[in-house]
Enzyme design. Sequence first.
Site, PDB file in Angstrom:
ATOM      1  N   ASP A  13       0.874  -1.169   0.000  1.00 15.81           N
ATOM      2  CA  ASP A  13       0.000   0.000   0.000  1.00 15.81           C
ATOM      3  C   ASP A  13       0.915   1.223   0.000  1.00 15.81           C
ATOM      4  O   ASP A  13       1.467   1.600   1.031  1.00 15.81           O
ATOM      5  CB  ASP A  13      -0.892  -0.015   1.243  1.00 15.81           C
ATOM      6  CG  ASP A  13      -1.702   1.270   1.403  1.00 15.81           C
ATOM      7  OD1 ASP A  13      -1.764   2.054   0.438  1.00 15.81           O
ATOM      8  OD2 ASP A  13      -2.259   1.484   2.502  1.00 15.81           O
ATOM      9  N   ASP A 207     -13.037   4.799   1.520  1.00 13.24           N
ATOM     10  CA  ASP A 207     -11.585   4.830   1.752  1.00 13.24           C
ATOM     11  C   ASP A 207     -11.101   6.277   1.829  1.00 13.24           C
ATOM     12  O   ASP A 207     -10.895   6.931   0.811  1.00 13.24           O
ATOM     13  CB  ASP A 207     -10.878   4.082   0.621  1.00 13.24           C
ATOM     14  CG  ASP A 207      -9.375   3.969   0.834  1.00 13.24           C
ATOM     15  OD1 ASP A 207      -8.871   4.547   1.815  1.00 13.24           O
ATOM     16  OD2 ASP A 207      -8.703   3.321   0.015  1.00 13.24           O
TER      17      ASP A 207
END
Length: 618
Positions: A13, A207
């Site tokens: 990520d 998100d």
Amino acid sequence: MKRRYEGFAVGIDLGTTYSCVGVWQDQQSRVEIIHNDQGNKTTPSFVAFTENQRLIGDVAHNQASTNPQNTIFDAKRLIGRKFSDAVVQKDIMLWPFKVIPGVNDKPIIIVNYKGEEKQLSAEEISSMVLTKMRETAEAYLESPVKNAVITVPAYFSDAQRKATIDAGTIAGLNVMWIINEPTAAALAYGLDKRSNCDAERNICVFDLGGGTFDVSLLTIKDKVFQVRATAGNTHLGGMDFDNRMVDYFVKEFKKKNKVDITGNPKALRRLRAACERAKRTLSFAVDTTIEVDALFQGIDFCFSISRVRFENINMELFEECMETVDKCLNDAKMTKSSIHDVVLVGGCSRIPKVQQLLQDYFNGKDLCKSINPDEAVACGAAVQAALLSEGGIKNVPNLVLMDVTPLSLGIATGIDVMNVVIPRNTNIPIKKTKRYSTPKDNAVRVSINVYEGERARVGDNNLLGSFWLSGFPRAPRGHPLDVCFGIDENGIITVSAEEKTTGNKNRITITNDKERMSSEEIKRLIQEAEKYQAEDKKYLSKVSAMIALDDYVYSTRHTLKKKDIYSKLSSQEKEKINSAIEKARNLLDDDYQQEEDVFVDCLEDLKSIFEPIIAKSG
């Protein structure tokens, strides 16, 4: 059939403010999020340069306030963008480091490293963070890591996705897949909660990270993850909340002290760090106090802020988040009541007001907080990496991920008109052909200009690339030609055109050479990355030699004193020892100017003097 990759594969990520790496562990049937050398599972996406070394991660973040001009963060906000972009221009006003326009309007970051000015691209900075993630994984796995799945915001453009792949290549990684962040989070959530559920479930992934915001709607059924729609903003997140707090407190400081700190990068950086801490505190406390000693001109900064005040400062941005959720539902042609689960991802999804607005929007539905919002994206990326690896995931077979294209794709037709071939939120991979015609009589060639975007006017969208199709038979205008768009699983676009009567074809894989690095540039930057790595290792080796010398001087002096050896020595021996110790201390006080071998040689000299004396006295 997807290609299978040999060796360890990790999920990364690559975040705006923090990054994270995970790997699938078959023995435990789960993803392991790997802690870094500081013991943390998330690593600040910070890179700093000093007179002596390059710093990445926690150590770079910790010295940011004392070295603001040479500490780079938010590189993700620059990657794949142009310097003249209004978003970039707005950010530059808030960053303490310098950004200038480079070739083809590419933003270039200026730093001072070892007394020299260095010009770095956003891809280079991101590659350094990715290198840190790779090394973190290698230390844990005790094996080289070459393969990785890297996450990007769902609304990243083609240029931004390709720039991310370039960053991975520079970091020595084979980027197997570029996966959207909310899709990765849904993969982690679905695998954890719904992998054995046959009933269809609609998932909304909210998100809200440090620098980007995405909403995705997915349907999960029989281990098939299908993205139905995605929407978002590549420039909305925690940093924007921090910036609004900074603006607020700069005005308060000026009002109270009649002093403006906007022109002082160090003061702004220290204030921003304090605001970030306050933002985190206000997620569980109703108020907090921000204190910064001697913020500017010796004036201490001390202000309290309540959660209500923080919410008022940022309410416009919070409401923008809800508008994006609504837009995503409309795009998917879904209703609020059809959503089974609302999954929170990203550190800023912890903000109570954001959660309240989201829960109110979904008519009181409980929000899913079962997965760590900081780790969910890396977890899903690690699952995808394992699926692409040789052997796959033994305990979760036949998992299928179907993603969508984030922006509409088409070509220019007529007078400044965008003609869409593949609408946004179309499932990928896909191949689609559309018939067009020549615009003029007796045309012998036609220019195919490929764009992405949602605006009607071509000029308002982003030009991805262009090519010519030639060799036409002379004919009246309206002569047919077929244009085919293909998008692979990574969202990489290939466009071809064919004139049917002659069979003449031409094609382009969108490389966006004006914005994307050439193979020569990537090769050069890989060599520079290796050079940086070699310099880092050399520096650490020198520091180890310095520590060894310092430890030896200390322990020997302690031994001489403890055993009362020094008083029994002759004046000549005392002078020899004192001279050797003074030489060592002078070397150690020389501010890292000497090379490693100088410290090693000094240590050997000391040993040759001390050890015979200690042995004789033993």
